[in-house]
Design an enzyme around this catalytic site. Sequence first.
Site, PDB file in Angstrom:
ATOM      1  N   SER A 121       2.898   9.863  -6.002  1.00 19.87           N
ATOM      2  CA  SER A 121       1.599   9.669  -5.354  1.00 19.87           C
ATOM      3  C   SER A 121       0.980  10.994  -4.923  1.00 19.87           C
ATOM      4  O   SER A 121       1.668  11.996  -4.731  1.00 19.87           O
ATOM      5  CB  SER A 121       1.748   8.772  -4.130  1.00 19.87           C
ATOM      6  OG  SER A 121       2.289   7.528  -4.489  1.00 19.87           O
TER       7      SER A 121
HETATM    8  N1  SAH Z   1       7.499   6.667  -4.161  1.00 15.69           N
HETATM    9  C1  SAH Z   1       7.462   7.318  -5.448  1.00 15.69           C
HETATM   10  C2  SAH Z   1       6.268   6.919  -6.286  1.00 15.69           C
HETATM   11  C3  SAH Z   1       6.300   5.512  -6.643  1.00 15.69           C
HETATM   12  S1  SAH Z   1       5.498   5.032  -8.130  1.00 15.69           S
HETATM   13  C4  SAH Z   1       7.537   8.808  -5.339  1.00 15.69           C
HETATM   14  O1  SAH Z   1       7.585   9.338  -4.223  1.00 15.69           O
HETATM   15  O2  SAH Z   1       7.577   9.460  -6.389  1.00 15.69           O
HETATM   16  C5  SAH Z   1       6.044   3.348  -8.063  1.00 15.69           C
HETATM   17  C6  SAH Z   1       7.463   3.144  -8.452  1.00 15.69           C
HETATM   18  O3  SAH Z   1       7.777   1.783  -8.221  1.00 15.69           O
HETATM   19  C7  SAH Z   1       7.728   3.409  -9.930  1.00 15.69           C
HETATM   20  O4  SAH Z   1       8.770   4.323 -10.065  1.00 15.69           O
HETATM   21  C8  SAH Z   1       8.110   2.028 -10.458  1.00 15.69           C
HETATM   22  O5  SAH Z   1       9.059   2.084 -11.496  1.00 15.69           O
HETATM   23  C9  SAH Z   1       8.674   1.378  -9.224  1.00 15.69           C
HETATM   24  N2  SAH Z   1       8.708  -0.093  -9.257  1.00 15.69           N
HETATM   25  C10 SAH Z   1       7.780  -0.967  -9.728  1.00 15.69           C
HETATM   26  N3  SAH Z   1       8.195  -2.238  -9.558  1.00 15.69           N
HETATM   27  C11 SAH Z   1       9.414  -2.164  -8.950  1.00 15.69           C
HETATM   28  C12 SAH Z   1      10.364  -3.139  -8.496  1.00 15.69           C
HETATM   29  N4  SAH Z   1      10.154  -4.461  -8.621  1.00 15.69           N
HETATM   30  N5  SAH Z   1      11.494  -2.691  -7.921  1.00 15.69           N
HETATM   31  C13 SAH Z   1      11.748  -1.374  -7.776  1.00 15.69           C
HETATM   32  N6  SAH Z   1      10.904  -0.399  -8.177  1.00 15.69           N
HETATM   33  C14 SAH Z   1       9.746  -0.793  -8.746  1.00 15.69           C
END
Ligand code: SAH
Length: 215
Positions: free
Chosen positions: A62
């Site tokens: 993000s």
């Molecule tokens: N917090 C992260 C950015 C998140 S992007 C950072 O600091 O880099 C959103 C993330 O959520 C992605 O990596 C995606 O794979 C994950 N995601 C999406 N659905 C999910 C689920 N049901 N369980 C776990 N992770 C999930």
Amino acid sequence: MRDFAAERKRMVETQLRRRGISDPRVLAAMESVPRNRFLLDPNDSGAHGDHPISIGSGQTISQPYMVALMTECLHLEGTEHVLEIGTGSGYQAAVLAELSRRVVSVERFAELAERARAVLEDLDYHNVDVFLGDGSLGWPDAAPYDRIIVTAAAPQVAEPWADQLAEGGRLVVPLGDRWGQTLTVVTKRAGELEHARICGCVFVPLVGEHGYAED
Ligand code: SAH
């Protein structure tokens, strides 16, 4: 030689403080966590830019402001047990680790979970556990949590999150459809959930049982 610490200081001044992030602990954490280390290319010239960055598997780290805003919304004092849904690069988990007692973070892509684990270990964050799984189910093994942060777009507050949130706890989540969401703070008081809307935002979708279907 590139001065990453100076870049972070500038990021904090121009992108965070100037836009109203004021919690000194959050600002200090954003200044100290080496954001570039969580990128595919640690020398990326845009590492501290005012935007999200691709981290592989179709996902993004993000924008710094969004990380700071969500963290500020959690009201962390240092003693909390925190659950993060969506580890991604591990950057947000590191910021949380600076500001709380223990962090449990769940990621659905093995490649991302493994890379985040390795970077967090390399940077000596010993109070973070990264697990592979469907975070729309929370992570019941370590519940309850004082705080929950969801860093993917969710259609609703998933029931397991509400169940796993401690009484008096706070949950920060982008709620909406796949294309646009409202950053929402949910508090649990006397077993009831109260919603407060913060601002509009755009996250990658939460994919899972209580999230969206795979594309
Ligand atoms: N917090 C992260 C950015 C998140 S992007 C950072 O600091 O880099 C959103 C993330 O959520 C992605 O990596 C995606 O794979 C994950 N995601 C999406 N659905 C999910 C689920 N049901 N369980 C776990 N992770 C999930």
